[in-house]
Scaffold this motif. Structure first.
Motif, PDB file in Angstrom:
ATOM      1  N   ASN A   1     -68.365 -97.737  64.284  1.00 54.35           N
ATOM      2  CA  ASN A   1     -69.022 -98.135  62.994  1.00 54.35           C
ATOM      3  C   ASN A   1     -69.493 -96.767  62.271  1.00 54.35           C
ATOM      4  O   ASN A   1     -70.596 -96.779  61.681  1.00 54.35           O
ATOM      5  CB  ASN A   1     -70.151 -99.217  63.001  1.00 54.35           C
ATOM      6  CG  ASN A   1     -69.492-100.721  63.046  1.00 54.35           C
ATOM      7  OD1 ASN A   1     -68.243-100.737  62.616  1.00 54.35           O
ATOM      8  ND2 ASN A   1     -70.541-101.329  63.323  1.00 54.35           N
ATOM      9  N   ARG A   2     -68.834 -95.790  62.224  1.00 53.24           N
ATOM     10  CA  ARG A   2     -69.029 -94.592  61.710  1.00 53.24           C
ATOM     11  C   ARG A   2     -67.813 -93.772  61.302  1.00 53.24           C
ATOM     12  O   ARG A   2     -66.853 -93.888  61.877  1.00 53.24           O
ATOM     13  CB  ARG A   2     -69.986 -93.631  62.671  1.00 53.24           C
ATOM     14  CG  ARG A   2     -70.364 -92.450  61.976  1.00 53.24           C
ATOM     15  CD  ARG A   2     -71.066 -91.663  63.241  1.00 53.24           C
ATOM     16  NE  ARG A   2     -71.202 -90.052  62.730  1.00 53.24           N
ATOM     17  CZ  ARG A   2     -72.480 -89.961  62.260  1.00 53.24           C
ATOM     18  NH1 ARG A   2     -73.281 -90.912  61.473  1.00 53.24           N
ATOM     19  NH2 ARG A   2     -72.637 -88.592  61.687  1.00 53.24           N
ATOM     20  N   VAL A   3     -68.027 -93.229  59.835  1.00 53.58           N
ATOM     21  CA  VAL A   3     -66.832 -92.528  59.394  1.00 53.58           C
ATOM     22  C   VAL A   3     -67.162 -90.905  59.565  1.00 53.58           C
ATOM     23  O   VAL A   3     -68.110 -90.489  58.629  1.00 53.58           O
ATOM     24  CB  VAL A   3     -66.779 -92.960  57.727  1.00 53.58           C
ATOM     25  CG1 VAL A   3     -65.766 -92.256  56.970  1.00 53.58           C
ATOM     26  CG2 VAL A   3     -66.574 -94.609  57.702  1.00 53.58           C
ATOM     27  N   THR A   4     -66.564 -90.446  60.350  1.00 57.35           N
ATOM     28  CA  THR A   4     -66.552 -88.761  60.321  1.00 57.35           C
ATOM     29  C   THR A   4     -65.810 -88.024  59.593  1.00 57.35           C
ATOM     30  O   THR A   4     -64.594 -88.563  59.588  1.00 57.35           O
ATOM     31  CB  THR A   4     -66.736 -88.526  61.678  1.00 57.35           C
ATOM     32  OG1 THR A   4     -65.375 -88.809  62.468  1.00 57.35           O
ATOM     33  CG2 THR A   4     -67.812 -89.385  62.577  1.00 57.35           C
ATOM     34  N   THR A   5     -65.793 -86.869  59.489  1.00 60.16           N
ATOM     35  CA  THR A   5     -64.832 -85.728  58.777  1.00 60.16           C
ATOM     36  C   THR A   5     -63.628 -85.616  59.767  1.00 60.16           C
ATOM     37  O   THR A   5     -62.458 -85.804  59.314  1.00 60.16           O
ATOM     38  CB  THR A   5     -65.667 -84.509  58.719  1.00 60.16           C
ATOM     39  OG1 THR A   5     -66.711 -84.641  57.799  1.00 60.16           O
ATOM     40  CG2 THR A   5     -64.707 -83.522  58.266  1.00 60.16           C
ATOM     41  N   ALA A   6     -63.898 -85.689  61.085  1.00 62.74           N
ATOM     42  CA  ALA A   6     -62.629 -85.441  61.999  1.00 62.74           C
ATOM     43  C   ALA A   6     -61.707 -86.506  61.673  1.00 62.74           C
ATOM     44  O   ALA A   6     -60.468 -86.424  61.825  1.00 62.74           O
ATOM     45  CB  ALA A   6     -63.195 -85.261  63.459  1.00 62.74           C
ATOM     46  N   GLU A   7     -62.254 -87.780  61.747  1.00 59.41           N
ATOM     47  CA  GLU A   7     -61.299 -89.083  61.826  1.00 59.41           C
ATOM     48  C   GLU A   7     -60.660 -89.057  60.479  1.00 59.41           C
ATOM     49  O   GLU A   7     -59.693 -89.516  60.362  1.00 59.41           O
ATOM     50  CB  GLU A   7     -62.265 -90.346  61.913  1.00 59.41           C
ATOM     51  CG  GLU A   7     -62.593 -90.564  63.305  1.00 59.41           C
ATOM     52  CD  GLU A   7     -63.907 -91.640  63.301  1.00 59.41           C
ATOM     53  OE1 GLU A   7     -64.218 -92.059  62.198  1.00 59.41           O
ATOM     54  OE2 GLU A   7     -64.435 -91.794  64.347  1.00 59.41           O
ATOM     55  N   VAL A   8     -61.325 -88.599  59.321  1.00 57.98           N
ATOM     56  CA  VAL A   8     -60.445 -88.454  58.095  1.00 57.98           C
ATOM     57  C   VAL A   8     -59.282 -87.639  57.980  1.00 57.98           C
ATOM     58  O   VAL A   8     -58.196 -87.818  57.421  1.00 57.98           O
ATOM     59  CB  VAL A   8     -61.495 -88.108  56.895  1.00 57.98           C
ATOM     60  CG1 VAL A   8     -60.815 -87.926  55.539  1.00 57.98           C
ATOM     61  CG2 VAL A   8     -62.499 -89.210  56.791  1.00 57.98           C
ATOM     62  N   GLU A   9     -59.653 -86.757  58.851  1.00 53.12           N
ATOM     63  CA  GLU A   9     -58.752 -85.448  58.883  1.00 53.12           C
ATOM     64  C   GLU A   9     -57.407 -86.014  59.502  1.00 53.12           C
ATOM     65  O   GLU A   9     -56.359 -85.589  59.436  1.00 53.12           O
ATOM     66  CB  GLU A   9     -59.368 -84.151  59.512  1.00 53.12           C
ATOM     67  CG  GLU A   9     -60.226 -83.153  58.549  1.00 53.12           C
ATOM     68  CD  GLU A   9     -60.585 -82.224  59.317  1.00 53.12           C
ATOM     69  OE1 GLU A   9     -60.482 -82.060  60.410  1.00 53.12           O
ATOM     70  OE2 GLU A   9     -61.440 -81.280  58.501  1.00 53.12           O
ATOM     71  N   LYS A  10     -57.713 -86.732  60.626  1.00 48.25           N
ATOM     72  CA  LYS A  10     -56.876 -87.112  61.794  1.00 48.25           C
ATOM     73  C   LYS A  10     -55.868 -88.453  60.894  1.00 48.25           C
ATOM     74  O   LYS A  10     -54.545 -88.468  61.003  1.00 48.25           O
ATOM     75  CB  LYS A  10     -57.277 -87.636  62.917  1.00 48.25           C
ATOM     76  CG  LYS A  10     -57.899 -86.664  63.865  1.00 48.25           C
ATOM     77  CD  LYS A  10     -58.414 -87.241  65.267  1.00 48.25           C
ATOM     78  CE  LYS A  10     -59.101 -86.175  66.036  1.00 48.25           C
ATOM     79  NZ  LYS A  10     -59.756 -86.914  67.395  1.00 48.25           N
ATOM     80  N   THR A  11     -56.534 -89.187  60.109  1.00 41.60           N
ATOM     81  CA  THR A  11     -56.005 -90.214  59.724  1.00 41.60           C
ATOM     82  C   THR A  11     -55.165 -90.027  58.488  1.00 41.60           C
ATOM     83  O   THR A  11     -54.163 -90.534  58.174  1.00 41.60           O
ATOM     84  CB  THR A  11     -56.956 -91.215  59.285  1.00 41.60           C
ATOM     85  OG1 THR A  11     -57.677 -91.498  60.483  1.00 41.60           O
ATOM     86  CG2 THR A  11     -56.510 -92.745  58.921  1.00 41.60           C
ATOM     87  N   THR A  12     -55.866 -88.841  57.522  1.00 40.91           N
ATOM     88  CA  THR A  12     -54.949 -88.886  56.242  1.00 40.91           C
ATOM     89  C   THR A  12     -54.204 -87.392  56.163  1.00 40.91           C
ATOM     90  O   THR A  12     -53.545 -87.357  55.203  1.00 40.91           O
ATOM     91  CB  THR A  12     -56.117 -88.743  54.977  1.00 40.91           C
ATOM     92  OG1 THR A  12     -56.952 -87.714  55.462  1.00 40.91           O
ATOM     93  CG2 THR A  12     -56.999 -89.882  55.203  1.00 40.91           C
ATOM     94  N   GLY A  13     -54.445 -86.634  57.103  1.00 40.74           N
ATOM     95  CA  GLY A  13     -53.629 -85.374  57.338  1.00 40.74           C
ATOM     96  C   GLY A  13     -54.335 -84.408  56.230  1.00 40.74           C
ATOM     97  O   GLY A  13     -53.775 -83.549  55.700  1.00 40.74           O
TER      98      GLY A  13
ATOM     99  N   GLU B   1     -50.642 -80.231  63.177  1.00 36.39           N
ATOM    100  CA  GLU B   1     -51.966 -81.121  63.383  1.00 36.39           C
ATOM    101  C   GLU B   1     -51.913 -82.321  62.563  1.00 36.39           C
ATOM    102  O   GLU B   1     -52.963 -83.233  62.466  1.00 36.39           O
ATOM    103  CB  GLU B   1     -52.986 -80.125  62.956  1.00 36.39           C
ATOM    104  CG  GLU B   1     -53.474 -79.002  64.006  1.00 36.39           C
ATOM    105  CD  GLU B   1     -54.654 -78.008  63.560  1.00 36.39           C
ATOM    106  OE1 GLU B   1     -55.147 -78.555  62.329  1.00 36.39           O
ATOM    107  OE2 GLU B   1     -54.833 -77.044  63.989  1.00 36.39           O
ATOM    108  N   GLY B   2     -50.866 -82.481  61.905  1.00 35.46           N
ATOM    109  CA  GLY B   2     -50.553 -83.908  61.098  1.00 35.46           C
ATOM    110  C   GLY B   2     -51.094 -83.566  59.547  1.00 35.46           C
ATOM    111  O   GLY B   2     -51.088 -84.575  58.759  1.00 35.46           O
TER     112      GLY B   2
END
Length: 563
Positions: free
Chosen positions: A231-243, A275-276
């Motif tokens: 239950n946390r939205v982080t910068t690293a996750e956004v980069e991985k998910t969206t490229g 890196e995607g």
């Protein structure tokens, strides 16, 4: 109950819930309050900006029994039925899958029946630009003068493909892309309601990647929430998910480019892709960084490493790099070689040459000066020859002025052979088929390109090729040199005909000559291919074959027989 996506859960139910389209929603509310609802509306704009939501709210509001300040109450029987999709008087049609004449004729036949539950029968036609030309024509009269109890709401993401005759019969509303801050604020509101923690930079990244569409932003947020279980939205996750390409990585790439290190620049670009991170995001963020540097170039407080390096670069260089990045983004639409497009951007940026000269390239300027001098001399000689009288032999016949060819001989030879190839297998039926869709093909083009093609028309067609004649030579030359436009014409023509046809261009002035020459050559071929017969019979037979072939190619209405 099964899980619902965020963009469906947070779909606006009243005009006040629509984000970023205040002018449009206020106009519609005022029309409802004053009881001045139009019979037809056209909502156009990018995806995910609220077109369909506003259409559904408007359809619900006109049948609401307890309308308050232009807003539906969401509590009366009609509002509840509208939200549940059970209101018989609200009909939603997807033009992408119901784009034929029969579907529109069915609507036209049923509009005369009165609504069964509400005050109005409302038709929402989504992606209306997907209708065929025949379907548009079937809709015209009904759209102009529908019964008093009927309202049409058309929605499209490609307004340029909707015929002007349809647009003129509607009230047009253009939805705009949402600003990054507007999207970010709404995402924060959603996360707060769900009690989910977030990093502000991560929310801003999602807003940027969504490209101005709220639906895309909510879909991305939904995906990231599913990716993470804490239950946390982080910068690293956004980069991985969206490229998403973070600013620091792009600054590092631009620093290497401005340092003229080709090997390191290409490697950094490849590492980002591994890196995607997509090439589109890399180029988009590069434009953002370069634009900020361009604006802050004179700002002493801007002391990043890249900014210091940019101090030695001119504004022209930064503008050129922005142009190279934009060119790459445009090319991505037509290519699957993303890595190549990024490499081209890097190489072009490294090879940028300033417009100012220095001692090292003085010899280049000297050569340019010499060429300019030779060009001036050649132009002077041409002007002198124009004024010089033509010398004639006394015994010779008066000189006959030779008409100036409309194109170079080499080009004429090329399209002459191509036209002959078309005419060998051309039929009237093929030409009629191309003519029937040519107007739709032109409407699919951008306005500037469509203007160039307005002076053209199909004049001959075979199962695999089509000849297009241009009334003016200047437009013929421009289109002949515009490979991008030719590719678009081929693509749109293939979409309309569901089969590929090569396009051959000719000037209109040359077309009758080519046609006459071909018929003459065709006549000779027929005569030489037949067995030796009586001369009179052979002549009549060959003449008949030539006339038949001409009628087959161009239609009997265009052929006159002269002895």
């Amino acid at each position: 109950m099964s899980y619902q996506a965020l963009y469906r859960t947070w779909r606006p139910r009243q005009f006040k819930d629509v984000i970023g389209q205040e002018v449009i929603t206020q106009t519609l509310k005022n029309a409802l309050i004053a009881d001045k609802v139009s019979h037809a509306y056209l909502f156009s704009g990018p995806r995910g900006t609220g077109k369909t939501s506003c259409a559904k709210i408007l359809a619900k509001a006109v049948n609401c029994t307890n309308l308050t300040d232009g807003e539906p109450c969401n509590q009366c029987e009609n509002c509840i039925a509208s939200d549940n999709g059970s209101l018989n008087d609200l009909l939603e049609i997807d033009a992408a899958s119901n784009n034929g004449v029969d579907e529109i004729r069915d609507i036209r036949d049923k509009v005369k029946y009165a609504p069964s539950q509400g005050q109005y029968k409302v038709y929402i036609i989504d992606e209306v630009h997907m209708l065929s030309m025949g379907a548009f024509n079937a809709l015209l009269k009904t759209l102009e003068e529908p019964p008093e109890h009927v309202i049409f709401i058309l929605a499209t993401t490609e307004l340029q493909k909707v015929p002007a005759t349809i647009i003129s019969r509607t009230q047009k509303f253009i939805f705009k892309n949402l600003q990054v801050t507007t999207i970010a604020n709404h995402l924060i509101e959603v996360l707060d309601d769900m009690n989910i923690e977030y990093e502000s930079e991560a929310i801003e990244m999602i807003a940027k990647v969504s490209d101005g569409g709220m639906r895309d932003a909510l879909s991305i947020l939904d995906q990231i929430i599913s990716f993470n279980s804490d239950n946390r939205v982080t910068t690293a996750e956004v980069e991985k998910t969206t490229g998403y390409a973070n600013t620091q990585a792009i600054e590092n790439l631009l620093t290497t480019i401005l340092a003229k290190d080709l090997t390191a620049s290409l490697k950094q670009g490849l590492d980002l892709q591994n890196e995607g991170i997509t090439v589109r995001n890399i180029l988009t963020e590069a434009i953002n960084v370069l634009t900020e540097l361009l604006l802050a170039q004179k700002n002493v407080a801007h002391q990043t490493e890249l900014a210091k390096l940019v101090e030695g670069s001119s504004q022209e260089q930064l503008l050129a790099m922005i142009e190279y990045a934009n060119e790459g983004l445009n090319n991505l639409k037509y290519s699957t070689q993303q890595k190549t497009i990024l490499d081209v951007f890097v190489v072009k940026s490294l090879n940028y040459l300033p417009t100012t000269t220095n001692a090292s390239d003085s010899h280049i300027q000297e050569e340019i000066g010499t060429l300019n001098q030779k060009l001036s001399q050649a132009l002077q000689e041409i002007e002198h020859l124009k004024t010089k009288p033509i010398q004639q032999n006394q015994n010779s016949q008066p000189a006959v002025k030779t008409p100036k060819p409309s194109v170079e001989k080499k080009r004429r030879h090329n399209y002459q052979q191509q036209v002959y190839d078309v005419l060998r297998t051309a039929t009237k039926a093929d030409l009629k088929q191309v003519v029937s869709v040519w107007e739709d093909v032109l409407k699919a083009l951008a306005p500037s390109k469509r203007a160039m093609m307005e002076v053209s028309k199909p004049v001959a067609a075979s199962p695999t090729q089509v000849v297009i004649a241009f009334e003016y030579d200047i437009w013929f030359e421009k289109v002949l040199d515009d490979q991008e436009l030719l590719d678009e014409l081929n693509r749109y023509l293939e979409l309309e005909l569901t089969e590929s046809r090569q396009i051959i261009l000719v000037p209109t002035a040359e077309w009758p000559v080519l046609r006459q020459d071909f018929l003459k050559n065709h006549k000779d071929e027929i005569q030489s291919s037949k067995p030796q017969q009586d001369d009179k019979i052979q002549e009549e037979k060959s003449e008949s074959d030539v006339v038949s072939k001409a009628k087959e190619l161009f239609g009997s209405e265009f052929i006159s027989i002269k002895d």
